[in-house]
Design a protein around this motif. Structure first.
Motif, mmCIF file in Angstrom:
data_model
loop_
_atom_site.group_PDB
_atom_site.id
_atom_site.type_symbol
_atom_site.label_atom_id
_atom_site.label_comp_id
_atom_site.label_asym_id
_atom_site.label_seq_id
_atom_site.Cartn_x
_atom_site.Cartn_y
_atom_site.Cartn_z
ATOM 1 N N ARG A 9 56.002 -24.433 -24.655
ATOM 2 C CA ARG A 9 56.851 -24.336 -23.864
ATOM 3 C C ARG A 9 58.479 -24.794 -24.482
ATOM 4 O O ARG A 9 59.284 -24.322 -24.375
ATOM 5 C CB ARG A 9 56.757 -24.950 -22.438
ATOM 6 N N VAL A 12 59.591 -22.469 -27.612
ATOM 7 C CA VAL A 12 60.042 -21.347 -26.819
ATOM 8 C C VAL A 12 61.476 -21.462 -26.153
ATOM 9 O O VAL A 12 62.395 -20.666 -26.470
ATOM 10 C CB VAL A 12 59.038 -20.645 -25.953
ATOM 11 N N GLU A 52 69.218 -16.278 -21.212
ATOM 12 C CA GLU A 52 68.377 -16.544 -22.151
ATOM 13 C C GLU A 52 68.407 -18.119 -21.923
ATOM 14 O O GLU A 52 67.389 -18.850 -22.078
ATOM 15 C CB GLU A 52 68.429 -15.939 -23.579
ATOM 16 N N LEU A 59 61.911 -23.100 -18.431
ATOM 17 C CA LEU A 59 60.972 -23.298 -18.817
ATOM 18 C C LEU A 59 60.399 -24.727 -18.978
ATOM 19 O O LEU A 59 59.198 -25.139 -18.663
ATOM 20 C CB LEU A 59 60.581 -22.686 -20.399
ATOM 21 N N THR A 72 58.835 -22.545 -13.559
ATOM 22 C CA THR A 72 58.499 -22.370 -14.773
ATOM 23 C C THR A 72 57.501 -21.080 -15.112
ATOM 24 O O THR A 72 57.813 -20.134 -15.894
ATOM 25 C CB THR A 72 57.715 -23.523 -15.326
ATOM 26 N N GLY A 76 58.983 -17.715 -17.247
ATOM 27 C CA GLY A 76 58.199 -17.127 -18.430
ATOM 28 C C GLY A 76 58.108 -15.682 -18.066
ATOM 29 O O GLY A 76 58.281 -14.950 -19.053
ATOM 30 N N LEU A 79 61.728 -14.242 -18.979
ATOM 31 C CA LEU A 79 61.703 -14.118 -20.484
ATOM 32 C C LEU A 79 60.957 -13.266 -20.981
ATOM 33 O O LEU A 79 61.373 -12.557 -21.983
ATOM 34 C CB LEU A 79 61.453 -15.330 -21.087
ATOM 35 N N GLY A 80 59.534 -12.774 -20.451
ATOM 36 C CA GLY A 80 58.798 -11.659 -21.059
ATOM 37 C C GLY A 80 59.321 -10.523 -20.933
ATOM 38 O O GLY A 80 59.023 -9.613 -21.819
ATOM 39 N N LEU A 104 57.729 -13.887 -29.560
ATOM 40 C CA LEU A 104 57.981 -14.603 -28.332
ATOM 41 C C LEU A 104 57.512 -14.001 -27.185
ATOM 42 O O LEU A 104 57.252 -14.732 -26.285
ATOM 43 C CB LEU A 104 59.846 -14.418 -28.314
ATOM 44 N N ALA A 108 55.465 -16.205 -24.154
ATOM 45 C CA ALA A 108 55.722 -16.135 -23.028
ATOM 46 C C ALA A 108 54.704 -15.740 -22.059
ATOM 47 O O ALA A 108 54.342 -16.493 -20.848
ATOM 48 C CB ALA A 108 56.944 -15.104 -22.618
#
Length: 122
Positions: A9, A12, A52, A59, A72, A76, A79-80, A104, A108
């Motif tokens: 975490r 990333v 971002e 996160l 969180t 994730g 961001l994925g 990344l 994620a």
């Protein structure tokens, strides 16, 4: 597993915070001079950079503070999704950063699965 999730975490989040922050703060594209016609960073790119940065904060902060730690998982997932789009874009442009975006994306997914299966958040 908790320690592994924290390490992933933080790594990333740092990567997204730095890359997103550069998209928000920079005035010109890399390799361009300020006077050139297409030197300015477009507004959608700045908005993506802001997303971002917020995702990076999402996160870390919910789990660290204990306030709505489920966010969180949401960060994730979001961001994925961003990394899926970035991977497609880098693949179409045959860019060298494809390996970074895929890495990344995998990390994620690891964060999301880790919190859904191995270390459920309360």
């Amino acid at each position: 597993m908790v320690i592994a999730l924290w390490i992933v975490r933080v790594v990333v989040a740092l990567v997204f915070f730095v890359i997103g922050g550069m998209k928000v703060i920079r005035r010109t594209r890399p390799g361009k001079k300020p006077g050139e016609a297409d030197a300015a960073i477009p507004v959608p790119m700045r908005l993506l950079g802001g997303a971002e940065v917020l995702g990076a904060l999402g996160l870390i902060l919910p789990v660290a503070t204990g306030i709505a730690p489920v966010l969180t998982i949401a960060a994730g997932v979001c961001l994925g999704i961003v990394m899926v789009g970035a991977s497609i874009l880098h693949l179409l442009h045959r860019d060298k950063l494809l390996a970074l975006t895929l890495t990344l994306l995998v990390l994620a997914v690891f964060i999301v699965i880790g919190h859904l299966v191995w270390v459920p958040l309360v």
